[in-house]
Design a protein around this motif. Structure first.
Motif, PDB file in Angstrom:
ATOM      1  N   MET A 138       0.861  -1.212   0.038  1.00  0.00           N
ATOM      2  CA  MET A 138       0.019   0.036  -0.110  1.00  0.00           C
ATOM      3  C   MET A 138       0.963   1.242  -0.082  1.00  0.00           C
ATOM      4  SD  MET A 138      -2.680   1.344   2.843  1.00  0.00           S
ATOM      5  CE  MET A 138      -4.271   0.999   2.280  1.00  0.00           C
ATOM      6  N   GLN A 139       0.593   2.181  -1.001  1.00  0.00           N
ATOM      7  CA  GLN A 139       1.350   3.416  -0.855  1.00  0.00           C
ATOM      8  C   GLN A 139       0.641   4.573  -0.083  1.00  0.00           C
ATOM      9  OE1 GLN A 139       1.551   4.942  -4.941  1.00  0.00           O
ATOM     10  NE2 GLN A 139       3.058   6.341  -4.615  1.00  0.00           N
ATOM     11  N   THR A 140       1.453   5.072   0.541  1.00  0.00           N
ATOM     12  CA  THR A 140       1.028   6.267   1.431  1.00  0.00           C
ATOM     13  C   THR A 140       1.847   7.501   1.021  1.00  0.00           C
ATOM     14  OG1 THR A 140       2.769   5.978   2.971  1.00  0.00           O
ATOM     15  CG2 THR A 140       0.667   4.806   3.435  1.00  0.00           C
ATOM     16  N   THR A 141       1.247   8.646   1.269  1.00  0.00           N
ATOM     17  CA  THR A 141       1.721   9.926   0.941  1.00  0.00           C
ATOM     18  C   THR A 141       1.832  10.899   2.241  1.00  0.00           C
ATOM     19  OG1 THR A 141      -0.335  10.924   0.758  1.00  0.00           O
ATOM     20  CG2 THR A 141       0.483  10.153  -1.358  1.00  0.00           C
ATOM     21  N   ALA A 142       2.915  11.501   2.050  1.00  0.00           N
ATOM     22  CA  ALA A 142       3.260  12.308   3.394  1.00  0.00           C
ATOM     23  C   ALA A 142       2.226  13.380   3.486  1.00  0.00           C
ATOM     24  CB  ALA A 142       4.863  13.047   3.100  1.00  0.00           C
ATOM     25  N   PRO A 143       1.876  13.801   4.568  1.00  0.00           N
ATOM     26  CA  PRO A 143       0.665  14.817   5.008  1.00  0.00           C
ATOM     27  C   PRO A 143       1.225  16.209   4.251  1.00  0.00           C
ATOM     28  CG  PRO A 143       1.841  14.501   6.954  1.00  0.00           C
ATOM     29  CD  PRO A 143       2.643  13.445   6.150  1.00  0.00           C
ATOM     30  N   MET A 144       0.324  16.992   3.750  1.00  0.00           N
ATOM     31  CA  MET A 144       0.623  18.049   2.960  1.00  0.00           C
ATOM     32  C   MET A 144       1.011  19.004   3.971  1.00  0.00           C
ATOM     33  SD  MET A 144      -2.169  20.069   0.530  1.00  0.00           S
ATOM     34  CE  MET A 144      -1.723  21.261  -0.412  1.00  0.00           C
ATOM     35  N   GLN A 145       2.055  19.854   3.593  1.00  0.00           N
ATOM     36  CA  GLN A 145       2.571  20.553   4.519  1.00  0.00           C
ATOM     37  C   GLN A 145       1.780  22.223   4.273  1.00  0.00           C
ATOM     38  OE1 GLN A 145       4.345  19.761   7.065  1.00  0.00           O
ATOM     39  NE2 GLN A 145       3.914  17.940   6.243  1.00  0.00           N
ATOM     40  N   HIS A 146       1.172  22.745   4.949  1.00  0.00           N
ATOM     41  CA  HIS A 146       0.744  23.842   4.835  1.00  0.00           C
ATOM     42  C   HIS A 146       1.507  25.079   4.721  1.00  0.00           C
ATOM     43  CE1 HIS A 146       1.180  25.350   8.975  1.00  0.00           C
ATOM     44  NE2 HIS A 146       0.922  23.884   9.459  1.00  0.00           N
ATOM     45  N   THR A 147       1.176  26.272   4.292  1.00  0.00           N
ATOM     46  CA  THR A 147       1.868  27.460   4.230  1.00  0.00           C
ATOM     47  C   THR A 147       0.996  28.432   4.576  1.00  0.00           C
ATOM     48  OG1 THR A 147       1.302  27.922   1.791  1.00  0.00           O
ATOM     49  CG2 THR A 147       3.531  27.304   2.283  1.00  0.00           C
ATOM     50  N   ALA A 148      -0.201  28.406   4.414  1.00  0.00           N
ATOM     51  CA  ALA A 148      -1.299  29.308   5.143  1.00  0.00           C
ATOM     52  C   ALA A 148      -2.780  28.894   4.740  1.00  0.00           C
ATOM     53  CB  ALA A 148      -1.090  30.633   4.526  1.00  0.00           C
TER      54      ALA A 148
ATOM     55  N   PHE B 148      -8.213  32.672  12.768  1.00  0.00           N
ATOM     56  CA  PHE B 148      -6.914  32.176  12.853  1.00  0.00           C
ATOM     57  C   PHE B 148      -6.535  32.234  11.593  1.00  0.00           C
ATOM     58  CE2 PHE B 148      -8.255  30.755  16.917  1.00  0.00           C
ATOM     59  CZ  PHE B 148      -7.652  31.021  17.729  1.00  0.00           C
ATOM     60  N   LEU B 149      -5.568  33.009  11.212  1.00  0.00           N
ATOM     61  CA  LEU B 149      -4.762  32.685   9.739  1.00  0.00           C
ATOM     62  C   LEU B 149      -3.408  32.033  10.270  1.00  0.00           C
ATOM     63  CD1 LEU B 149      -4.312  33.488   6.888  1.00  0.00           C
ATOM     64  CD2 LEU B 149      -3.095  35.463   7.667  1.00  0.00           C
ATOM     65  N   ILE B 150      -3.491  30.677   9.992  1.00  0.00           N
ATOM     66  CA  ILE B 150      -2.202  29.879  10.147  1.00  0.00           C
ATOM     67  C   ILE B 150      -1.417  29.940   9.071  1.00  0.00           C
ATOM     68  CG2 ILE B 150      -1.753  27.378  10.796  1.00  0.00           C
ATOM     69  CD1 ILE B 150      -3.946  28.512  12.876  1.00  0.00           C
ATOM     70  N   VAL B 151      -0.199  30.102   9.575  1.00  0.00           N
ATOM     71  CA  VAL B 151       1.128  30.499   8.614  1.00  0.00           C
ATOM     72  C   VAL B 151       2.221  29.754   9.039  1.00  0.00           C
ATOM     73  CG1 VAL B 151       0.238  32.605   7.647  1.00  0.00           C
ATOM     74  CG2 VAL B 151       1.842  32.286   9.543  1.00  0.00           C
ATOM     75  N   ASN B 152       3.085  29.451   8.152  1.00  0.00           N
ATOM     76  CA  ASN B 152       4.501  29.046   8.523  1.00  0.00           C
ATOM     77  C   ASN B 152       5.482  29.741   8.015  1.00  0.00           C
ATOM     78  OD1 ASN B 152       5.237  27.481   6.334  1.00  0.00           O
ATOM     79  ND2 ASN B 152       4.000  25.964   6.795  1.00  0.00           N
ATOM     80  N   ASN B 153       6.651  29.686   8.300  1.00  0.00           N
ATOM     81  CA  ASN B 153       7.522  30.501   7.599  1.00  0.00           C
ATOM     82  C   ASN B 153       8.082  30.419   6.162  1.00  0.00           C
ATOM     83  OD1 ASN B 153       9.432  28.176   7.705  1.00  0.00           O
ATOM     84  ND2 ASN B 153      10.644  28.899   9.283  1.00  0.00           N
ATOM     85  N   GLN B 154       7.282  29.310   5.582  1.00  0.00           N
ATOM     86  CA  GLN B 154       7.505  28.966   4.140  1.00  0.00           C
ATOM     87  C   GLN B 154       6.562  29.940   3.455  1.00  0.00           C
ATOM     88  OE1 GLN B 154       6.706  24.863   3.626  1.00  0.00           O
ATOM     89  NE2 GLN B 154       8.595  24.216   4.933  1.00  0.00           N
ATOM     90  N   LEU B 155       5.666  30.647   4.015  1.00  0.00           N
ATOM     91  CA  LEU B 155       4.730  31.453   3.361  1.00  0.00           C
ATOM     92  C   LEU B 155       5.335  32.842   2.842  1.00  0.00           C
ATOM     93  CD1 LEU B 155       1.637  32.221   2.475  1.00  0.00           C
ATOM     94  CD2 LEU B 155       1.701  33.437   4.618  1.00  0.00           C
TER      95      LEU B 155
ATOM     96  N   ASP C 246       4.344  25.266  13.221  1.00  0.00           N
ATOM     97  CA  ASP C 246       5.461  24.526  12.603  1.00  0.00           C
ATOM     98  C   ASP C 246       4.889  23.776  11.689  1.00  0.00           C
ATOM     99  OD1 ASP C 246       7.002  21.776  12.589  1.00  0.00           O
ATOM    100  OD2 ASP C 246       8.328  23.334  13.562  1.00  0.00           O
ATOM    101  N   SER C 247       5.728  23.627  10.403  1.00  0.00           N
ATOM    102  CA  SER C 247       5.108  23.097   9.450  1.00  0.00           C
ATOM    103  C   SER C 247       4.879  21.628   9.383  1.00  0.00           C
ATOM    104  CB  SER C 247       5.671  23.310   7.935  1.00  0.00           C
ATOM    105  OG  SER C 247       7.001  22.735   8.074  1.00  0.00           O
ATOM    106  N   SER C 248       5.442  20.745  10.616  1.00  0.00           N
ATOM    107  CA  SER C 248       5.433  19.540  10.897  1.00  0.00           C
ATOM    108  C   SER C 248       4.162  19.091  11.344  1.00  0.00           C
ATOM    109  CB  SER C 248       6.719  19.055  11.897  1.00  0.00           C
ATOM    110  OG  SER C 248       6.453  19.651  12.887  1.00  0.00           O
ATOM    111  N   ILE C 249       3.200  19.828  11.626  1.00  0.00           N
ATOM    112  CA  ILE C 249       1.899  19.560  12.221  1.00  0.00           C
ATOM    113  C   ILE C 249       0.840  19.426  10.922  1.00  0.00           C
ATOM    114  CG2 ILE C 249       0.068  20.284  13.860  1.00  0.00           C
ATOM    115  CD1 ILE C 249       2.092  21.763  15.557  1.00  0.00           C
ATOM    116  N   PRO C 250       0.439  18.435  10.840  1.00  0.00           N
ATOM    117  CA  PRO C 250      -0.582  18.412   9.497  1.00  0.00           C
ATOM    118  C   PRO C 250      -1.797  19.238   9.629  1.00  0.00           C
ATOM    119  CG  PRO C 250       0.114  16.272  10.301  1.00  0.00           C
ATOM    120  CD  PRO C 250       0.642  17.103  11.251  1.00  0.00           C
ATOM    121  N   GLN C 251      -2.210  20.065   8.715  1.00  0.00           N
ATOM    122  CA  GLN C 251      -3.240  20.876   8.489  1.00  0.00           C
ATOM    123  C   GLN C 251      -4.392  20.258   9.147  1.00  0.00           C
ATOM    124  OE1 GLN C 251      -3.701  22.774   4.831  1.00  0.00           O
ATOM    125  NE2 GLN C 251      -5.905  23.397   5.205  1.00  0.00           N
TER     126      GLN C 251
END
Length: 164
Positions: free
Chosen positions: A1-11, A21-28, A107-112
């Motif tokens: 079974m193929q799994t995908t990594a959680p999508m990393q949010h920017t905002a 709340f406007l949720i952002v990380n430093n990649q925005l 932190d972008s490691s926390i899934p949206q």
């Protein structure tokens, strides 16, 4: 079974009662520049994790592009735009006059999806507890999940403020 990594949010936006709340990380794009530009402009608030940025320094505004699509703009009074984020017409209704927006650095490691399901409180004090739980779960530094409270202004608000 193929799994995908959680999508990393920017905002993205979460509306909880009167809290927006406007949720952002430093990649925005523009976020790091905004933080550098307004470092030292923060004012202490009644909350441990959130600081105020005075509306006459920087603010949030809903604008429309040439195709009449709404977007959120974080800018200063010289009209310099730091952050531009597309939003839906439904999300425009979240932005109420005379209410602020919490720009929450996460932190972008926390899934949206986990942020959406964890941040459920309409009470900012309880939201702070939810953020503490996330820090502990993801082994993040204490108070690393924090934010800035920004004013939301309409064009009419800006005209009135300039006249005062």
């Amino acid at each position: 079974m193929q799994t995908t990594a959680p999508m990393q949010h920017t905002a993205f936006i979460i509306n909880r009662g009167d809290n927006l709340f406007l949720i952002v990380n430093n990649q925005l794009e523009g976020y790091t520049t905004f933080c550098k530009e307004f470092s030292g402009y923060e004012y202490e608030s009644e909350y441990e994790r959130f600081f105020y940025i005075v509306g006459t320094d920087a603010y949030v505004q809903i604008l429309y592009n040439a195709d009449k699509q709404p977007y959120l703009s974080i800018r200063d009074w010289e009209e310099k735009e730091y952050i531009q984020l597309s939003i839906s017409t439904e999300q425009v209704a979240y932005f109420k006059q005379d209410e602020g927006v919490i720009l929450l650095d996460v932190d972008s490691s926390i899934p949206q999806q986990e942020l959406i399901s964890t941040l459920t409180s309409e009470n900012i004090e309880e939201t702070q507890e939810e953020l503490t739980a996330l820090e502990q779960k993801y082994n993040l530094e204490e108070y690393s999940l924090s934010g800035l409270i920004l004013c939301h202004y309409t064009e009419e608000d800006k005209v009135q403020i300039r006249q005062e």
